[in-house]
Design a protein around this motif. Structure first.
Motif, PDB file in Angstrom:
ATOM      1  N   LYS A  94       1.624   5.268   1.141  1.00  0.00           N
ATOM      2  CA  LYS A  94       1.572   5.944   2.432  1.00  0.00           C
ATOM      3  C   LYS A  94       0.223   6.618   2.652  1.00  0.00           C
ATOM      4  O   LYS A  94      -0.347   6.571   3.752  1.00  0.00           O
ATOM      5  CB  LYS A  94       2.694   6.978   2.529  1.00  0.00           C
ATOM      6  N   ASP A 139      -2.632   5.750   1.550  1.00  0.00           N
ATOM      7  CA  ASP A 139      -3.657   4.740   1.833  1.00  0.00           C
ATOM      8  C   ASP A 139      -3.535   4.230   3.263  1.00  0.00           C
ATOM      9  O   ASP A 139      -4.548   3.945   3.917  1.00  0.00           O
ATOM     10  CB  ASP A 139      -3.554   3.576   0.854  1.00  0.00           C
ATOM     11  N   LEU A 140      -2.306   4.108   3.759  1.00  0.00           N
ATOM     12  CA  LEU A 140      -2.093   3.620   5.126  1.00  0.00           C
ATOM     13  C   LEU A 140      -2.771   4.525   6.151  1.00  0.00           C
ATOM     14  O   LEU A 140      -3.210   4.059   7.204  1.00  0.00           O
ATOM     15  CB  LEU A 140      -0.597   3.544   5.440  1.00  0.00           C
ATOM     16  N   GLU A 141      -2.842   5.809   5.848  1.00  0.00           N
ATOM     17  CA  GLU A 141      -3.427   6.767   6.794  1.00  0.00           C
ATOM     18  C   GLU A 141      -4.949   6.658   6.861  1.00  0.00           C
ATOM     19  O   GLU A 141      -5.566   7.188   7.768  1.00  0.00           O
ATOM     20  CB  GLU A 141      -3.021   8.190   6.389  1.00  0.00           C
ATOM     21  N   MET A 193       0.831  -1.209   0.000  1.00  0.00           N
ATOM     22  CA  MET A 193       0.000   0.000   0.000  1.00  0.00           C
ATOM     23  C   MET A 193       0.861   1.253   0.000  1.00  0.00           C
ATOM     24  O   MET A 193       1.991   1.253   0.494  1.00  0.00           O
ATOM     25  CB  MET A 193      -0.901   0.026   1.246  1.00  0.00           C
ATOM     26  N   THR A 237       2.733  -6.196   3.054  1.00  0.00           N
ATOM     27  CA  THR A 237       2.283  -5.465   4.240  1.00  0.00           C
ATOM     28  C   THR A 237       2.469  -6.320   5.484  1.00  0.00           C
ATOM     29  O   THR A 237       2.220  -7.527   5.453  1.00  0.00           O
ATOM     30  CB  THR A 237       0.793  -5.086   4.114  1.00  0.00           C
ATOM     31  N   PHE A 278       0.808  -0.564  11.016  1.00  0.00           N
ATOM     32  CA  PHE A 278       0.993  -1.050   9.655  1.00  0.00           C
ATOM     33  C   PHE A 278       2.358  -0.639   9.114  1.00  0.00           C
ATOM     34  O   PHE A 278       2.816   0.488   9.332  1.00  0.00           O
ATOM     35  CB  PHE A 278      -0.095  -0.490   8.730  1.00  0.00           C
ATOM     36  N   ASP A 279       2.968  -1.560   8.399  1.00  0.00           N
ATOM     37  CA  ASP A 279       4.222  -1.291   7.698  1.00  0.00           C
ATOM     38  C   ASP A 279       4.065  -1.863   6.292  1.00  0.00           C
ATOM     39  O   ASP A 279       3.918  -3.081   6.134  1.00  0.00           O
ATOM     40  CB  ASP A 279       5.401  -1.941   8.420  1.00  0.00           C
ATOM     41  N   SER A 280       4.054  -0.997   5.297  1.00  0.00           N
ATOM     42  CA  SER A 280       3.756  -1.473   3.948  1.00  0.00           C
ATOM     43  C   SER A 280       4.514  -0.670   2.914  1.00  0.00           C
ATOM     44  O   SER A 280       4.857   0.501   3.140  1.00  0.00           O
ATOM     45  CB  SER A 280       2.252  -1.387   3.672  1.00  0.00           C
TER      46      SER A 280
END
Length: 324
Positions: free
Chosen positions: A253, A255-257, A251, A305, A297-299
């Protein structure tokens, strides 16, 4: 301009009209024959009468204005109450819709396991031990769905914020999750890599199991046929951490938020094709918050991910007592 300004203007105008009439009467009387010797008395009388009439008129106007303002405030309060009631009804309806959507979402993976094991019982020759094990999974997942429906209703509709937690051995918990997700992974040619350090976690079992199953299911959706999804646990500072990692599309950055927002979907066409509703991670985040933690999350696009969930717990109590 104040709220009483129209009524003050009316009263002021009323007084001006009274004074104008007084002046007119005084002028008119000065021209009448036989009134000169009583002219001063008439003028004084007219002035007092005009002023008294003006004051009375002003008082009546002020009283009418106060009454009108009181009614206006009362009407505004009634309107505000109606707006609050409408907002409450809309919020209640939205929470019920969210519950229905969430529960429908949560039905999918357990039902896949139930159907898979039921199909094995129906179509394959199995040893009594394997048959008993398959029937046990069907029974346990059916009971979990029954309990889960009530707990989801408590979370989403009633807004309940506390649930009874218990300590579970990590290996037992991970194996119970794997029994549910392996059928859906196998159908798509994927494997589950499970490993864990000895430890215990303090959880509400049905809700936490739902959380991890959702994470594994999201990893499945992000992966391709033949991929391996990792589910592992580690003793870490502050508790015990569970990880779900895939090696799929990853993903961005931005989108991660937003991925834990209700109904947010990164790829809407893909999500709909996989019967996604964008509720899984929003529900997972809420369950994590009920456990006093949050999802991390780390992606990276193209590299997969990893999701981390730090729970209360740690090394088994026997080991902790030996080292203390």
């Amino acid at each position: 301009m104040t709220k009483n300004a129209p009524f003050k203007a009316f009263a002021f105008t009323f007084c001006l009209v009274a004074v104008a009439l007084c002046i007119y009467e005084c002028s008119a009387m000065s021209t009448l024959p036989g009134t000169r010797e009583r002219y001063g008395f008439y003028c004084l009388f007219l002035i007092l009468a005009s002023l008294s009439g003006g004051l009375i008129g002003s008082g009546i106007a002020w009283a009418m204005g106060q009454r009108a303002m009181k009614e206006l405030r009362s009407n505004r309060m009634k309107i505000a109450d109606l707006e609050r009631s409408a907002e409450t009804l809309q919020h209640t309806a939205a929470r019920r819709e969210e519950f229905i959507a969430s529960f429908a979402h949560e039905l999918k993976t357990p039902l896949t396991a139930i159907i898979g094991y039921a199909d094995m019982l129906r179509s394959k020759e199995m040893t009594p031990t394997t048959r008993f094990k398959a029937a046990g999974y069907i029974f346990s997942e059916g009971k979990r769905l029954e309990a889960l429906s009530l707990k989801l209703m408590d979370i989403i509709v009633a807004g309940k914020q506390d649930f009874e937690t218990r300590r579970f051995e990590v290996g037992y918990f991970i194996r119970s999750v794997s029994a549910v997700v392996i059928p859906s992974l196998s159908n798509e040619g994927m494997t589950l890599d499970m490993r864990w350090e000895p430890g215990e976690i303090e959880i509400e079992p049905d809700l936490c199991k739902t959380l991890i199953i959702n994470l594994v299911d999201n990893a499945r959706k992000a992966s391709k046929r033949g991929d391996t999804i990792e589910l592992f646990g580690k003793n870490e500072q502050g508790g015990y951490a569970l990880y779900v990692r895939d090696h799929g599309r990853g993903m961005k950055k931005e989108d991660l938020e937003r991925i834990t927002e209700p109904f947010y979907m990164i790829d809407k066409s893909r999500s709909r094709a996989q019967n996604g509703a964008g509720l899984g991670l929003a529900l997972c985040q809420r369950i994590a918050e009920l456990h006093g933690t949050e999802l991390e999350f780390d992606s990276e696009p193209g590299r997969g991910t990893a999701v981390r969930l730090l729970l209360k717990g740690g090394a088994p109590r026997e080991r902790a007592e030996q080292t203390s």
